[in-house]
Scaffold this active site. Structure first.
Site, PDB file in Angstrom:
ATOM      1  N   LYS B  82      25.706 -45.061  24.505  1.00 18.50           N
ATOM      2  CA  LYS B  82      27.072 -44.049  24.833  1.00 18.50           C
ATOM      3  C   LYS B  82      27.548 -44.029  23.222  1.00 18.50           C
ATOM      4  CE  LYS B  82      31.634 -44.809  26.736  1.00 18.50           C
ATOM      5  NZ  LYS B  82      32.578 -45.788  27.619  1.00 18.50           N
ATOM      6  N   SER B 151      34.201 -43.583  31.748  1.00 17.16           N
ATOM      7  CA  SER B 151      33.988 -42.792  30.385  1.00 17.16           C
ATOM      8  C   SER B 151      32.621 -42.742  29.949  1.00 17.16           C
ATOM      9  CB  SER B 151      34.777 -43.487  29.295  1.00 17.16           C
ATOM     10  OG  SER B 151      34.643 -44.762  29.126  1.00 17.16           O
ATOM     11  N   SER B 175      34.518 -47.797  33.381  1.00 22.08           N
ATOM     12  CA  SER B 175      33.884 -46.797  33.025  1.00 22.08           C
ATOM     13  C   SER B 175      32.316 -46.892  32.916  1.00 22.08           C
ATOM     14  CB  SER B 175      34.405 -46.739  31.225  1.00 22.08           C
ATOM     15  OG  SER B 175      35.477 -46.150  31.250  1.00 22.08           O
TER      16      SER B 175
END
Lengths: 54, 450
Positions: B82, B151, B175
């Protein structure tokens, strides 16, 4: 306690009325005020080893 | 090396690792094949911020040379990271324009650990800006008009689309677990402090967790074994304490059904969780309703006050330097957060300690709690990245949590259940989840991406 009103007054002082009235700020304000109100009203009894009542 | 029979893009990390160890799969061929798949499908998905093909191939060649090394349980396993987590030489963009050309000098602690275990970084996956809720342009592979969640958006989509078997995410509210649920993959967030966060751009220090998006529970276990351990660069990270033995992986688990979590869920989600509970009970699990857990609404409020205050501090200087580079929802969130009174944060922390004790008591006598991961399936893209109300409580309390994908629902979108374990009993939670995984229907692959 009116969390929304208090928080909005602070915001208007910090950002000015125009920015404080913009939709994304108003939405964030409403959500934060609801969380704030819930935190403020939650019970903290019994107290943590002391009596903090006024 | 002979080619394995299964499609390379559908292999789990454990299968990749076993095939490579048996010399039945070349790490270089695997990376080449996945890069080709990314090239073919990425334009419609936008799961990646950066693809590092050259170094991924170099890593795969190195993995080929060390096949069989006992210290490399993830040898040759391609990994997505990420884009709030540092990878040496690549920018950590955080979805924030001023950071786009700022390469990290070193790997984040968790990336370094996974590399030591043999993983090969394929690239950086998209994130919502600073892991908040303004959505990126990434698409849900199940239905492009629906949100892929956030996210850890790109990480979930990359695993669902067959780009990588394993991808790192972070969770402050929901997330990791929420995008896992929306994309039909497995998401796991360990106990707070179990995986170090050095080199991870913070959202809120006391809530941030590093987790993983994967294709199986076994892969979550492999991730944990490679990633866990104290990191001197993260004062909150620590070695797990000794705890009483968790559930026996071979025995049916004792599950606590968190009924309060069903109240706010859609009819379809409620039906799916109850269906899973009945099926697991029929297989021998003991499923009991938990009625005495702390209020989910209060936990979410405490989590949000905590997060908003901490995020304001994280962004205090950056916001002054680049006010116009912030996405609208985050900018407004920080502006409002800056006006929250100090007593609110203090009170939230006092409540948090009490809620943690109450939740520990609710978990007593259960190997894990069972509840929906999300209140609904993936919402329309325009409605944002989804509701964190059923994931945020466990980020607040730092408990290990896992989202297990289930069958697609009526709208062709995956459903999911959430399992939550006792503090530090991550291995117990993973054992329970593996038992459930074996007995529940799986979502399959997104349409057109078999």
């Amino acid at each position: 306690m009116d969390a929304y009103r208090e928080l909005r007054e602070r915001l208007v002082r910090a950002l000015g009325p125009e920015r404080a009235a913009e939709p994304e700020v108003e939405a964030a304000l409403r959500t934060a005020a609801a969380h704030l109100e819930r935190v403020a009203e939650a019970s903290l009894e019994p107290a943590e080893g002391f009596d903090a009542r006024p | 090396m002979p080619a394995p029979s299964a499609a390379l893009h559908r292999l789990t990390a454990a299968e990749v690792s076993a095939l490579i160890a048996a010399r039945a799969l070349s790490p270089v061929e695997l990376v080449r094949s996945l890069l080709a798949r990314v090239e073919a499908t990425e334009p419609g998905l936008r799961a990646w911020e950066t693809i590092d093909a050259e170094r991924a191939l170099a890593g795969a060649r190195a993995a080929e040379r060390t096949v069989g090394a006992p210290s490399a349980p993830l040898a040759g396993v391609p990994l997505g990271v990420k884009d709030v987590i540092d990878v040496a030489g690549l920018p950590t963009g955080c979805g924030f324009e001023p950071f786009r050309a700022r390469p990290a000098a070193t790997d984040a602690g968790v990336v370094a650990r996974l590399r030591r275990a043999g993983a090969t970084v394929l690239g950086k996956t998209t994130t919502t800006q600073f892991a908040f809720r303004d959505p990126p342009s990434t698409r849900n592979p199940w239905r492009e008009d629906c949100s892929p969640g956030g996210s850890s958006t790109g990480s979930a989509v990359a695993v669902a689309a067959g780009h990588v078997p394993l991808a790192l995410g972070t969770q402050t509210s929901g997330s990791v677990l929420r995008p896992a649920a929306f994309n039909g993959v497995t998401g796991f967030k360990p106990t707070f402090g179990r995986v170090g966060r050095r080199g991870v751009f913070p959202s809120a220090w006391s809530l941030d967790h590093v987790g993983v998006l994967a294709r199986s529970v076994e892969d979550c276990r492999l991730f944990l074994a490679a990633a866990e351990g104290p990191d001197p660069g993260d004062p909150a990270s620590t070695a797990p304490p000794t705890i009483p033995p968790g559930p026996d992986a071979a025995l049916p688990p004792r599950l606590g059904l968190l009924v309060a979590a069903l109240d706010g869920a859609s009819a379809e989600v409620r039906e799916h969780v109850l269906e899973a509970a009945r099926r697991l009970e029929a297989e021998g699990a003991r499923v009991e309703e938990v009625g005495s857990a702390p209020s989910l609404e209060l936990m979410q409020a405490v989590q949000q006050v905590t997060m908003q205050c901490e995020m304001v501090d994280v962004h205090r200087r950056l916001r002054a330097l680049h006010p116009d580079a912030y996405r609208p929802a985050l900018r407004a969130y920080l502006e409002v957060g800056a006006e929250l009174p100090g007593w609110a944060y203090v009170r939230a922390q006092r409540l948090r300690r009490r809620l943690a004790l109450e939740m520990d008591r609710a978990l007593d006598g259960h190997d894990a709690l069972l509840l929906p991961t999300c209140v609904g399936v993936a919402p329309p893209s325009a409605a944002g990245t989804g509701d964190p109300s059923l994931q945020a409580p466990f980020s607040l309390l730092g408990l290990p949590a896992l989202s297990l994908p289930g069958r697609p629902g009526r709208e062709r979108l995956p459903l999911a259940i959430q399992l939550v374990g006792r503090r530090w009993d991550d291995l117990g939670l993973l054992a329970v989840a593996a038992w459930c995984e074996e007995r529940l229907p799986r979502p399959g692959s997104p349409p057109g991406l078999d």
